[in-house]
Design a protein around this motif. Structure first.
Motif, PDB file in Angstrom:
ATOM      1  N   MET A 177       9.573 -10.565  15.883  1.00  0.00           N
ATOM      2  CA  MET A 177       9.441 -10.966  14.485  1.00  0.00           C
ATOM      3  C   MET A 177       9.549 -12.475  14.353  1.00  0.00           C
ATOM      4  SD  MET A 177      11.762  -7.961  12.669  1.00  0.00           S
ATOM      5  CE  MET A 177      11.969  -8.928  11.181  1.00  0.00           C
ATOM      6  N   GLY A 178       9.152 -13.215  15.395  1.00  0.00           N
ATOM      7  CA  GLY A 178       9.349 -14.655  15.413  1.00  0.00           C
ATOM      8  C   GLY A 178       8.678 -15.387  14.269  1.00  0.00           C
ATOM      9  N   ALA A 179       7.405 -15.097  14.028  1.00  0.00           N
ATOM     10  CA  ALA A 179       6.670 -15.800  12.974  1.00  0.00           C
ATOM     11  C   ALA A 179       7.234 -15.448  11.601  1.00  0.00           C
ATOM     12  CB  ALA A 179       5.188 -15.467  13.042  1.00  0.00           C
ATOM     13  N   TYR A 180       7.564 -14.180  11.406  1.00  0.00           N
ATOM     14  CA  TYR A 180       8.129 -13.756  10.112  1.00  0.00           C
ATOM     15  C   TYR A 180       9.476 -14.420   9.866  1.00  0.00           C
ATOM     16  CZ  TYR A 180      10.318 -10.803   6.585  1.00  0.00           C
ATOM     17  OH  TYR A 180      10.969 -10.361   5.467  1.00  0.00           O
ATOM     18  N   CYS A 181      10.367 -14.357  10.850  1.00  0.00           N
ATOM     19  CA  CYS A 181      11.701 -14.953  10.670  1.00  0.00           C
ATOM     20  C   CYS A 181      11.597 -16.459  10.420  1.00  0.00           C
ATOM     21  CB  CYS A 181      12.567 -14.690  11.901  1.00  0.00           C
ATOM     22  SG  CYS A 181      13.034 -12.965  12.121  1.00  0.00           S
ATOM     23  N   ALA A 182      10.711 -17.118  11.167  1.00  0.00           N
ATOM     24  CA  ALA A 182      10.542 -18.565  11.000  1.00  0.00           C
ATOM     25  C   ALA A 182      10.010 -18.894   9.611  1.00  0.00           C
ATOM     26  CB  ALA A 182       9.613 -19.116  12.066  1.00  0.00           C
ATOM     27  N   SER A 183       9.087 -18.078   9.117  1.00  0.00           N
ATOM     28  CA  SER A 183       8.499 -18.358   7.802  1.00  0.00           C
ATOM     29  C   SER A 183       9.499 -18.125   6.676  1.00  0.00           C
ATOM     30  CB  SER A 183       7.240 -17.511   7.581  1.00  0.00           C
ATOM     31  OG  SER A 183       7.547 -16.125   7.511  1.00  0.00           O
ATOM     32  N   LYS A 184      10.330 -17.099   6.793  1.00  0.00           N
ATOM     33  CA  LYS A 184      11.354 -16.862   5.776  1.00  0.00           C
ATOM     34  C   LYS A 184      12.454 -17.918   5.860  1.00  0.00           C
ATOM     35  CE  LYS A 184      10.024 -13.163   3.448  1.00  0.00           C
ATOM     36  NZ  LYS A 184       9.806 -13.170   1.986  1.00  0.00           N
ATOM     37  N   SER A 185      12.750 -18.391   7.065  1.00  0.00           N
ATOM     38  CA  SER A 185      13.700 -19.495   7.209  1.00  0.00           C
ATOM     39  C   SER A 185      13.138 -20.759   6.560  1.00  0.00           C
ATOM     40  CB  SER A 185      14.010 -19.757   8.676  1.00  0.00           C
ATOM     41  OG  SER A 185      14.909 -20.837   8.817  1.00  0.00           O
ATOM     42  N   ALA A 186      11.847 -21.010   6.769  1.00  0.00           N
ATOM     43  CA  ALA A 186      11.204 -22.158   6.132  1.00  0.00           C
ATOM     44  C   ALA A 186      11.267 -22.037   4.612  1.00  0.00           C
ATOM     45  CB  ALA A 186       9.758 -22.279   6.600  1.00  0.00           C
ATOM     46  N   LEU A 187      11.078 -20.822   4.102  1.00  0.00           N
ATOM     47  CA  LEU A 187      11.163 -20.602   2.658  1.00  0.00           C
ATOM     48  C   LEU A 187      12.569 -20.928   2.152  1.00  0.00           C
ATOM     49  CD1 LEU A 187      10.222 -19.631  -0.085  1.00  0.00           C
ATOM     50  CD2 LEU A 187      10.522 -17.267   0.697  1.00  0.00           C
ATOM     51  N   GLN A 188      13.588 -20.534   2.886  1.00  0.00           N
ATOM     52  CA  GLN A 188      14.946 -20.866   2.461  1.00  0.00           C
ATOM     53  C   GLN A 188      15.180 -22.377   2.433  1.00  0.00           C
ATOM     54  OE1 GLN A 188      17.924 -18.641   4.660  1.00  0.00           O
ATOM     55  NE2 GLN A 188      17.571 -16.827   3.402  1.00  0.00           N
ATOM     56  N   SER A 222      -1.616 -15.527  13.351  1.00  0.00           N
ATOM     57  CA  SER A 222      -0.425 -14.845  12.843  1.00  0.00           C
ATOM     58  C   SER A 222       0.585 -15.839  12.296  1.00  0.00           C
ATOM     59  CB  SER A 222       0.227 -14.006  13.948  1.00  0.00           C
ATOM     60  OG  SER A 222      -0.604 -12.947  14.340  1.00  0.00           O
ATOM     61  N   TRP A 223       0.763 -16.937  13.035  1.00  0.00           N
ATOM     62  CA  TRP A 223       1.712 -17.958  12.607  1.00  0.00           C
ATOM     63  C   TRP A 223       1.334 -18.529  11.243  1.00  0.00           C
ATOM     64  CZ3 TRP A 223       6.361 -19.851  13.845  1.00  0.00           C
ATOM     65  CH2 TRP A 223       6.720 -21.116  13.349  1.00  0.00           C
ATOM     66  N   MET A 224       0.071 -18.907  11.091  1.00  0.00           N
ATOM     67  CA  MET A 224      -0.362 -19.516   9.844  1.00  0.00           C
ATOM     68  C   MET A 224      -0.353 -18.506   8.697  1.00  0.00           C
ATOM     69  SD  MET A 224      -0.624 -22.606  10.496  1.00  0.00           S
ATOM     70  CE  MET A 224      -1.195 -23.041   8.859  1.00  0.00           C
ATOM     71  N   ARG A 225      -0.672 -17.245   9.005  1.00  0.00           N
ATOM     72  CA  ARG A 225      -0.663 -16.223   7.960  1.00  0.00           C
ATOM     73  C   ARG A 225       0.746 -16.049   7.399  1.00  0.00           C
ATOM     74  NH1 ARG A 225      -3.832 -13.139  10.401  1.00  0.00           N
ATOM     75  NH2 ARG A 225      -2.309 -11.942  11.596  1.00  0.00           N
ATOM     76  N   MET A 226       1.746 -15.960   8.250  1.00  0.00           N
ATOM     77  CA  MET A 226       3.124 -15.816   7.799  1.00  0.00           C
ATOM     78  C   MET A 226       3.599 -17.077   7.076  1.00  0.00           C
ATOM     79  SD  MET A 226       4.430 -12.773   8.389  1.00  0.00           S
ATOM     80  CE  MET A 226       2.876 -12.367   7.570  1.00  0.00           C
ATOM     81  N   MET A 227       3.287 -18.239   7.617  1.00  0.00           N
ATOM     82  CA  MET A 227       3.726 -19.473   6.980  1.00  0.00           C
ATOM     83  C   MET A 227       3.065 -19.658   5.615  1.00  0.00           C
ATOM     84  SD  MET A 227       6.074 -21.163   8.455  1.00  0.00           S
ATOM     85  CE  MET A 227       6.986 -21.128   9.998  1.00  0.00           C
ATOM     86  N   ASP A 228       1.795 -19.300   5.515  1.00  0.00           N
ATOM     87  CA  ASP A 228       1.103 -19.413   4.231  1.00  0.00           C
ATOM     88  C   ASP A 228       1.694 -18.452   3.201  1.00  0.00           C
ATOM     89  OD1 ASP A 228      -0.606 -21.457   4.829  1.00  0.00           O
ATOM     90  OD2 ASP A 228      -2.331 -20.196   5.235  1.00  0.00           O
ATOM     91  N   LEU A 229       1.858 -17.187   3.600  1.00  0.00           N
ATOM     92  CA  LEU A 229       2.313 -16.168   2.661  1.00  0.00           C
ATOM     93  C   LEU A 229       3.763 -16.368   2.241  1.00  0.00           C
ATOM     94  CD1 LEU A 229       0.708 -12.933   4.166  1.00  0.00           C
ATOM     95  CD2 LEU A 229       0.316 -13.825   1.869  1.00  0.00           C
ATOM     96  N   ASN A 230       4.619 -16.763   3.174  1.00  0.00           N
ATOM     97  CA  ASN A 230       6.045 -16.774   2.898  1.00  0.00           C
ATOM     98  C   ASN A 230       6.630 -18.147   2.584  1.00  0.00           C
ATOM     99  OD1 ASN A 230       6.322 -13.977   3.252  1.00  0.00           O
ATOM    100  ND2 ASN A 230       6.461 -14.199   5.466  1.00  0.00           N
ATOM    101  N   ALA A 231       5.992 -19.204   3.027  1.00  0.00           N
ATOM    102  CA  ALA A 231       6.554 -20.547   2.798  1.00  0.00           C
ATOM    103  C   ALA A 231       5.658 -21.384   1.889  1.00  0.00           C
ATOM    104  CB  ALA A 231       6.786 -21.258   4.134  1.00  0.00           C
TER     105      ALA A 231
END
Length: 236
Positions: free
Chosen positions: A151-162, A105-114
């Motif tokens: 929503m930890g992985a999602y929030c972290a990935s969108k924060s990484a994108l910012q 889940s972590w890698m999926r969110m980080m890949d898609l969003n960051a």
């Protein structure tokens, strides 16, 4: 003197927000390169593609460097230059408590969003730097600013994108390239209406309003805006 036609790349173009963004830029007379993960999704939404070269439909995995390098080269070959990149594509998941987030889940969110932001911008930034102009607009999220339960992985990935948006902005602003994002709360999409029954969608952010804000960030009027995340709250 007639204004030059702008060339705009939009990822996630077959989704609800992507369609609104494409409609907005098409209405401004731009030539569009529309990217989604399934070509048939694009073909089902956008009629008469490539009839006059003003709209290119391309299938690509935005998390793949190889796929984006290939598609980027095709788009540049057709258009010659790209003036605006709008990165709408991303993903959302919730359900796992933070201590139970799986590696997958972590890698999926980080890949898609960051990571996708890097893969998508890589083919187009060199040309923008060479010309001394260009606009990049990402879609982050209001929830990038603070953690939310389940929503930890999602929030972290969108924060990484910012943070990536801010870092790229620092690197290219001196050459005349603007990099920013919109950070919407809940978007009024068919999927969100389906997944959140009983919630009043009138307090959400319409896709049309979000598209207008993206168009503003892609305009000459936003030439002094760098590394910002325009929060779109609606009434929520």
């Amino acid at each position: 003197m007639e204004a030059a036609v702008r060339h705009v790349v939009i990822t996630g173009a077959a989704g609800a927000l992507g369609r609104a963004v494409a409609s907005r830029f098409a209405g401004e007379g731009c030539r569009l390169a529309l990217i989604d993960h399934k070509l048939q999704h694009l073909q089902s939404v956008f009629a008469h593609p490539e009839a006059d070269g003003d709209m290119l439909l391309r299938e690509a995995d935005v998390t793949s460097e190889t796929a984006m390098a290939r598609v980027g080269a095709e788009i540049l070959g057709k258009f010659g230059a790209v003036d605006v990149v709008v990165h709408v594509a991303g993903g959302f998941e919730m359900g796992e408590a933070t201590h139970d987030i799986s590696r997958e889940s972590w890698m999926r969110m980080m890949d898609l969003n960051a990571w996708s932001f890097i893969a998508v911008t890589r083919p187009f930034i060199p040309g923008m730097l060479a010309r001394g102009s260009g606009k990049v607009v990402a879609v982050t999220a209001r929830s990038a600013s603070a953690g939310v339960a389940s929503m930890g992985a999602y929030c972290a990935s969108k924060s990484a994108l910012q943070r990536l948006v801010e870092s790229l902005s620092r690197e290219v602003r001196g050459a005349g390239v603007n990099v920013n994002s919109i950070a919407p709360g809940v978007l009024d999409t068919p999927a969100n209406r389906r997944d959140m029954p009983g919630t009043d969608p009138s307090v959400w952010v319409s896709t049309g309003a979000a598209a207008r804000m993206i168009a503003m960030l892609a305009s000459d009027g936003a030439g002094v805006v760098h590394g910002q995340h325009w929060v779109l709250d609606g009434l929520s």
